[in-house]
Design a protein around this motif. Structure first.
Motif, short mmCIF file in Angstrom:
data_model
loop_
_atom_site.label_atom_id
_atom_site.label_comp_id
_atom_site.label_asym_id
_atom_site.label_seq_id
_atom_site.Cartn_x
_atom_site.Cartn_y
_atom_site.Cartn_z
N LYS A 236 0.84 -1.20 0.00
CA LYS A 236 0.00 0.00 0.00
C LYS A 236 0.87 1.24 0.00
N LEU A 237 0.39 2.27 -0.69
CA LEU A 237 1.05 3.57 -0.69
C LEU A 237 -0.01 4.66 -0.57
N THR A 238 0.33 5.73 0.15
CA THR A 238 -0.53 6.90 0.12
C THR A 238 -0.32 7.64 -1.20
N PRO A 267 -8.68 4.94 -6.64
CA PRO A 267 -7.50 4.13 -6.32
C PRO A 267 -6.73 3.71 -7.56
N LEU A 268 -5.42 3.63 -7.41
CA LEU A 268 -4.54 3.19 -8.48
C LEU A 268 -3.89 1.87 -8.08
N HIS A 269 -4.07 0.84 -8.90
CA HIS A 269 -3.46 -0.46 -8.67
C HIS A 269 -2.28 -0.62 -9.63
N THR A 281 0.17 -3.66 -5.85
CA THR A 281 0.18 -2.51 -4.94
C THR A 281 -1.06 -1.67 -5.19
N VAL A 282 -1.64 -1.15 -4.10
CA VAL A 282 -2.76 -0.21 -4.25
C VAL A 282 -2.34 1.13 -3.67
N GLU A 287 -3.75 5.41 5.40
CA GLU A 287 -3.12 6.24 6.43
C GLU A 287 -1.72 5.73 6.73
N GLY A 288 -0.86 6.65 7.18
CA GLY A 288 0.47 6.28 7.60
C GLY A 288 1.46 6.28 6.45
N HIS A 289 2.70 6.59 6.79
CA HIS A 289 3.76 6.63 5.80
C HIS A 289 4.44 5.26 5.70
N LEU A 290 5.27 5.12 4.70
CA LEU A 290 6.02 3.89 4.51
C LEU A 290 6.96 3.64 5.69
N LEU A 291 7.13 2.37 6.01
CA LEU A 291 8.13 1.98 6.99
C LEU A 291 9.41 1.50 6.31
N THR A 292 9.31 1.20 5.01
CA THR A 292 10.43 0.66 4.26
C THR A 292 11.11 1.76 3.46
N PRO A 293 12.43 1.94 3.58
CA PRO A 293 13.12 2.92 2.74
C PRO A 293 12.97 2.57 1.26
#
Length: 413
Positions: A236-238, A267-269, A281-282, A287-293
């Motif tokens: 998932k991505l914002t 939404p974009l898949h 990926t959607v 909510e929330g930012h990525l945890l992975t660099p």
């Protein structure tokens, strides 16, 4: 209504066309399907433009025959009708018999745009061959733009009216990415790799249920597999993170794609045409930012540094002139940094544009530059990720914000 987009890699040969057709037939029964030029056709057409514009007619003919043979070969293997494709090649041949009259960018758009026309004609012909009904739409008649060739801006009001008049029923609609048309009938393009943007335009105008971009990767990864072996799929991505990654050069999504979708909450898949049942990926209002660099690499970069001739400060009037020169040359800035008496930028090393820009800049500034560089962007970095990418690299410039670091580097060896 859904919107699907397939890039050139997905339809590079007859097997790819069959695979894409099956995905559309089974998953896109009520969809507008945007398709790019086949394989490396855009590159081949760019070579054709270059030789034609510089009146190297024997080379032009060679390029034309290679492009024709490639498309006819795919059609033959599919057993599909040549009629529409043959007419497009006649149109192209007729154009090439005339001496160049327009600007290079105008000429580019009239020729390179035909790659998308050819690919969609072949897809539509194959659907007809297997007895499946689809409607072929000409995006040049639907997406109205200004005359800023090679980077045309969309007239959203007129485009929305045209698309809604054209798409009035269910079923599969096949159309082209990347292209539009001015009010006086000149074909335009929306920027290199702009088919994602076309999908977003159709989705926004139709208030579509979703957009799916079909790629040769399982979704949005935290790095390009060409650079990293241990990539991570981002489920998932914002919208914000997607825009940031695209802006900094992540090739999986065109930078202009997100805004129209975010405006309507569409939404974009991002999914794999090699594994069409995988979720991918959607991108949306999560909510929330990525945890992975996430790592983005841009190669063949040029670092240009400008200094006033009289050691005066780099002030607003200097910056206005500098940005004007870059805009006039059509050169995009990937990174910028200034001190009291210098202004540095990093740009793609475009041989058609950068040398002329440097000549213009030397009229007002002392100019120095380094080429053969890489620009590395890390979103959600820490010191460990920075150290990882700087191994065997010489660091020339670094720029940090809260979530993003950009590093301009050169190979040590």
């Amino acid at each position: 209504m859904k919107v699907f987009k397939f890039g050139g890699a997905s339809v590079k040969d007859a097997a790819g066309v069959r695979n894409v057709t099956e995905i559309i037939r089974t998953q896109g029964q009520n969809a507008v399907v945007v398709i790019s030029a086949m394989g490396k056709t855009t590159n081949a057409l760019e070579d054709l433009v270059r030789t034609y514009f510089h009146q190297q007619y024997s080379n032009t003919q060679v390029h034309l025959e290679v492009i024709r043979a490639y498309h006819y070969g795919i059609l033959s293997e599919l057993g599909a009708s040549f009629n529409a494709v043959h007419q497009t090649f006649i149109q192209l041949e007729t154009y090439l018999t005339q001496s160049p009259k327009a600007s290079y960018d105008d000429t580019y758009d009239q020729i390179v745009s035909l790659g998308e026309v050819l690919s969609t004609q072949i897809i539509a012909a194959y659907f007809a061959e297997i007895g499946f009904s689809v409607e072929w739409l000409d995006a040049r008649q639907l997406i109205r733009t200004d005359s800023n060739f090679r980077e045309a801006r969309v007239d959203w009001h007129e485009t929305k009216q045209r698309i809604n008049r054209a798409v009035t029923s269910n079923g599969i609609k096949i159309t082209q990415g990347f292209i539009g048309q001015t009010s006086d009938g000149r074909t335009t393009t929306l920027g290199r790799d702009g088919s994602d943007y076309t999908a977003a335009i159709f989705a926004y105008c139709l208030n579509a249920e979703s957009v799916t971009i079909w790629k040769d990767v399982p979704g949005v990864l935290n790095a390009d597999p060409k650079w990293f072996d241990d990539t991570v799929l981002l489920n998932k991505l914002t919208y914000q993170d997607a825009i940031e990654l695209a802006y900094y050069g992540a090739t999986v999504i065109h930078p202009k794609t997100i805004k129209p979708l975010q405006n309507n909450g569409i939404p974009l898949h991002v999914r794999s045409f090699l594994k069409p049942d995988a979720p991918g990926t959607v991108i949306g209002n999560s909510e929330g930012h990525l945890l992975t660099p996430s790592f983005i690499f841009k190669i063949n970069q040029v670092l240009i540094s400008l200094h006033p001739n009289d050691f005066s400060f780099i002030a607003e009037d200097n910056l206005s002139r500098i940005f004007g020169r870059f805009a006039q040359a059509g050169v995009k800035i990937n990174l910028m940094q200034n001190t009291a008496i210098s202004f540095s930028v990093v740009v793609d090393n475009n041989p058609d544009r950068v040398p002329a820009l440097l000549t213009q800049l030397r009229q007002d500034f002392r100019v120095s530059y380094n080429d053969g560089l890489e620009l590395i962007t890390i979103r959600y970095y820490d010191q460990g990720t920075i150290d990882r990418v700087l191994m065997n690299k010489k660091l020339l410039l670094e720029q940090k914000s809260r979530y993003t670091v950009q590093l301009v580097v050169k190979d040590q060896g």
